[in-house]
Write a protein that holds these residues in place. Structure first.
Motif, mmCIF file in Angstrom:
data_model
loop_
_atom_site.group_PDB
_atom_site.id
_atom_site.type_symbol
_atom_site.label_atom_id
_atom_site.label_comp_id
_atom_site.label_asym_id
_atom_site.label_seq_id
_atom_site.Cartn_x
_atom_site.Cartn_y
_atom_site.Cartn_z
ATOM 1 N N ILE A 105 20.389 9.055 24.722
ATOM 2 C CA ILE A 105 21.538 8.475 25.492
ATOM 3 C C ILE A 105 22.150 9.270 27.174
ATOM 4 O O ILE A 105 22.189 8.310 27.585
ATOM 5 C CB ILE A 105 22.650 8.575 24.817
ATOM 6 N N ILE A 153 30.221 3.924 27.521
ATOM 7 C CA ILE A 153 28.608 4.475 26.615
ATOM 8 C C ILE A 153 29.316 5.402 25.628
ATOM 9 O O ILE A 153 28.403 4.915 24.759
ATOM 10 C CB ILE A 153 28.114 4.964 27.546
ATOM 11 N N ILE A 165 20.133 6.860 20.171
ATOM 12 C CA ILE A 165 20.491 4.843 20.621
ATOM 13 C C ILE A 165 19.807 4.423 19.498
ATOM 14 O O ILE A 165 20.522 3.194 19.238
ATOM 15 C CB ILE A 165 19.102 4.957 21.941
ATOM 16 N N ILE A 248 23.698 -1.610 23.089
ATOM 17 C CA ILE A 248 24.912 0.133 23.166
ATOM 18 C C ILE A 248 25.751 -0.950 22.265
ATOM 19 O O ILE A 248 26.339 -0.489 21.226
ATOM 20 C CB ILE A 248 25.642 0.281 24.166
#
Lengths: 312, 368
Positions: A105, A153, A165, A248
């Motif tokens: 990520i 995020i 992820i 996400i």
């Protein structure tokens, strides 16, 4: 040998460069057509963005006399590589969540800055005062939106306590979409969406490329293929960034049975939202954008982050 | 050290944000403008001198081209001056038609202004809407006069021809179409929070300064002065119709664009009243043969309220078939040179176009 060939194939064709470019240009057409309908115009045919790209590829490249030539010409490719890698990693993680590695990520977050960085480098190398003005605006804009974007995020990461992820996608497959089930993720999603608008340099945050103020800013001296590469990079980011958000916050992109349709609808909804925001607002000034992101979006992102820590 | 940090930037004539052939040379330090000098000379055509070599009627195609955005007020002011010197009466019906044409032209000009302002802020949606509505009115003009932009319709002694069959209904239909979009304009543009942020307290000018520097039109009315030639010195039939002069107190760009919006609504009211009260009859009092028409010696100054402010004309005749001296007092002259240069000082680069458009600068009429 086979492995290298496969890796090259995935970088160049699917889900890397070619796939992202084609879908990105097509998404660019949706943007243009929808914009035209909102403005009571007819809009271009579906292949318009493709022929625009090939037309620019066939045009002459003009080098400004006082530009740093190598930097000027290579800057577009930095952005292109960044956009391709972002898309490649995201799709790899979406299609095969098991291949996810620790901290991917962070890699995606860093690579997604590359297109903006390329614009700064290219603009500064072109030796035009308006381009350097635009580059400095782009720098300020990155400073403004990047902090709330990263915090937003990382909200699901803190919630799940895993920085892959793949595991975020797996968690959502088992427990439903992040942003509909958790308040913290909903707040983070809103913040990330608005930051994405700035990352794509769309109105109201098209400050670095304001045509009526500094005449496309960093891109002012570009022509021919380098300009085409910049346009292509922008189109690819229009595809990659919404996919990042979907991955996400909204359950990722899945392609089995009815999920295929659902994934496409999710992308289209985000794209339409982007276009609507773009077409219903005037451009902000850079100081106003800075104040907006730091004083409004950043506290909001922090609130989401704290809620995620508590576990809401 | 500070000398090296200064940068000279050219805003126009080759600039996407510039409307018309006009340029501003900016001396900037960082994002702040230290000095601005406007140059309207790119569009100098010497109209005032050229007009001294043409007969009274031949001057009409010239006079409307002085202002591209709203040519009708130019025709009106010239026709009024000629009528005053030659002592020609205008039929009652022609006066009503003139008022309708002038107000339609004001709508065209204001919609064009909304286009320019929205476009300047990257807000293409409202810009395209305004352009579309402007085009609907241009269609009306095409039917009435045969031309879309330069009409040459107002004439010494009246107007060129009577309204065509069913013209009233078409005008009312178009106005209804535009009027039904006012809530859309309001929510998308005039009441937009981001637009407010962008326009509020930008290009602010006080009442005393506006008066001292010769501001008229929206710029003066935005500081709270009810100054409108249509009320002070009524021409055509403005003394027989009922309308308001919208004013605001703040004197900034936001007030100016709101005055433009309110004026458009007033224009629609005026047009409606004119259609109701309009008598039947002639629209044209015959003037002598234009090639032999000699106007008695004399001089006059007439003024009208154009869409951007007070428009005046000083006309001298020495008894010949041509004017002896023509001089226009155009509103963009003080707005586009004196006030613009003053307001740009210490503004940011992002606000150059913003301030320029909010002052309604129309480049062609600065340097005739």
């Amino acid at each position: 040998m086979d492995n290298i060939f496969l890796a090259l194939l995935s970088f160049l064709v699917f889900p890397g460069f070619l796939f992202t470019a084609v879908v990105g240009l097509f998404a660019g057409w949706i943007d243009r057509k929808l914009t035209a309908r909102i403005q009571w115009r007819v809009g271009p045919p579906w292949y318009q963005n493709f022929i625009d790209f090939f037309k620019l590829m066939g045009k002459e490249t003009i080098l400004p006399a006082n530009a740093r030539k190598m930097t000027f010409l290579f800057a577009p490719f930095i952005g292109l590589i960044g956009a391709t890698l972002v898309s490649l990693i995201l799709w790899q993680m979406n299609l095969y969540p098991a291949t996810s590695f620790l901290g991917d990520i962070i890699v995606v977050l860093y690579l997604s800055i590359l297109p903006s960085l390329a614009v700064i480098i290219g603009g500064s190398a072109s030796g035009n005062p308006l381009a350097s003005l635009g580059a400095s605006r782009e720098m300020k804009l990155i400073l403004a939106y990047e902090l709330p974007f990263i915090v937003a995020i990382f909200t699901p990461v803190v919630f799940i306590k895993d920085i892959r992820i793949g595991s975020i996608v797996t968690y959502q497959i088992n427990n439903g979409m992040m942003f509909t089930h958790h308040l913290s993720s909903l707040i983070a999603f809103i913040v990330a969406f608005i930051c994405m608008q700035a990352k794509l340099t769309f109105v109201p945050f098209d400050i670095p490329e304001a045509e009526q103020e500094i005449m496309a800013g960093p891109l002012i001296e570009y022509s021919g293929p380098p300009l085409a590469i910049f346009k292509l990079t922008k189109a690819m980011m229009l595809f990659a960034l919404p996919v990042f958000l979907i991955t996400i916050f909204a359950g990722g992109m899945r392609f089995n049975g009815i999920q295929t349709l659902f994934s496409i609808i999710k992308y289209l909804v985000i794209l339409i939202l982007i276009v609507l925001v773009k077409n219903t607002n005037p451009r902000l000034r850079i100081d106003q954008a800075l104040r907006f992101f730091w004083l409004r979006m950043f506290p909001l992102a922090i609130i989401g982050f704290i809620l995620a820590l508590i576990g809401i | 050290m500070s000398q090296e940090r200064e940068l000279e930037l050219y805003f126009g004539p080759q600039h996407l944000g510039m409307v018309g052939n006009f340029s501003i040379t900016l001396k900037v330090e960082g994002d702040k403008i230290l000095e601005a000098s406007a140059n309207p000379g790119w569009l100098h055509r010497g109209f005032e001198k050229l007009m001294e070599y043409r007969t009274w009627i031949q001057n009409f195609p010239m006079v409307c081209r002085i202002n591209v955005v709203e040519p009708d007020s130019m025709e009106m002011v010239y026709a009024m001056a000629v009528e005053k010197l030659a002592g020609i009466e205008v039929p009652e019906r022609a006066n009503y038609i003139r008022t309708i044409v002038l107000e339609l032209a004001r709508l065209v000009s204001h919609l064009f202004g909304c286009w320019a302002y929205a476009n300047m802020l990257g807000f293409d949606t409202v810009a395209q809407w305004a352009m579309y509505h402007r085009d609907l009115i241009l269609d009306l003009f095409e039917e009435l006069t045969g031309a879309r932009v330069y009409h040459i319709y107002i004439w010494p002694g009246g107007v060129r021809r009577d309204l065509p069959e069913g013209f009233k209904d078409k005008v009312l239909n178009t106005l209804h179409t535009i009027g039904s979009c006012i809530p859309d304009y309001d929510s998308a543009f005039f009441n937009n929070r981001l637009f407010y942020e962008r326009a509020k307290n930008i290009g602010k000018i006080t009442r005393e300064e506006a008066k001292r520097l010769g501001a008229t039109g929206q710029i003066l009315r935005a500081t709270g002065v009810k100054y409108d030639i249509r009320k002070i010195e009524p021409y055509a039939v403005y003394d027989r119709v009922d309308f308001e002069v919208p004013t605001r107190e703040d004197g900034d760009a936001y007030s100016r664009i709101w005055i433009v919006r309110d004026e458009m609504i007033q224009s629609v009211h005026i047009i409606m009243q004119c259609f109701e009260k309009m008598p039947r009859g002639e629209v044209y009092n015959k003037v002598p043969n234009p090639f032999k028409w000699r106007i008695p010696e004399g001089e006059t100054y007439v003024r009208v309220e154009s869409s951007r402010g007070e428009l005046g004309l000083y006309l001298v005749s020495n008894g010949e078939d041509k004017p002896y001296r023509v001089h226009f007092r155009t509103p963009s002259y003080p707005h586009g040179l004196v006030i613009l240069e003053k307001l740009l000082k210490n503004a940011s680069i992002a606000d150059v176009g913003n301030i320029m458009i909010s002052l309604y600068v129309t480049a062609p009429e600065i340097d005739r």
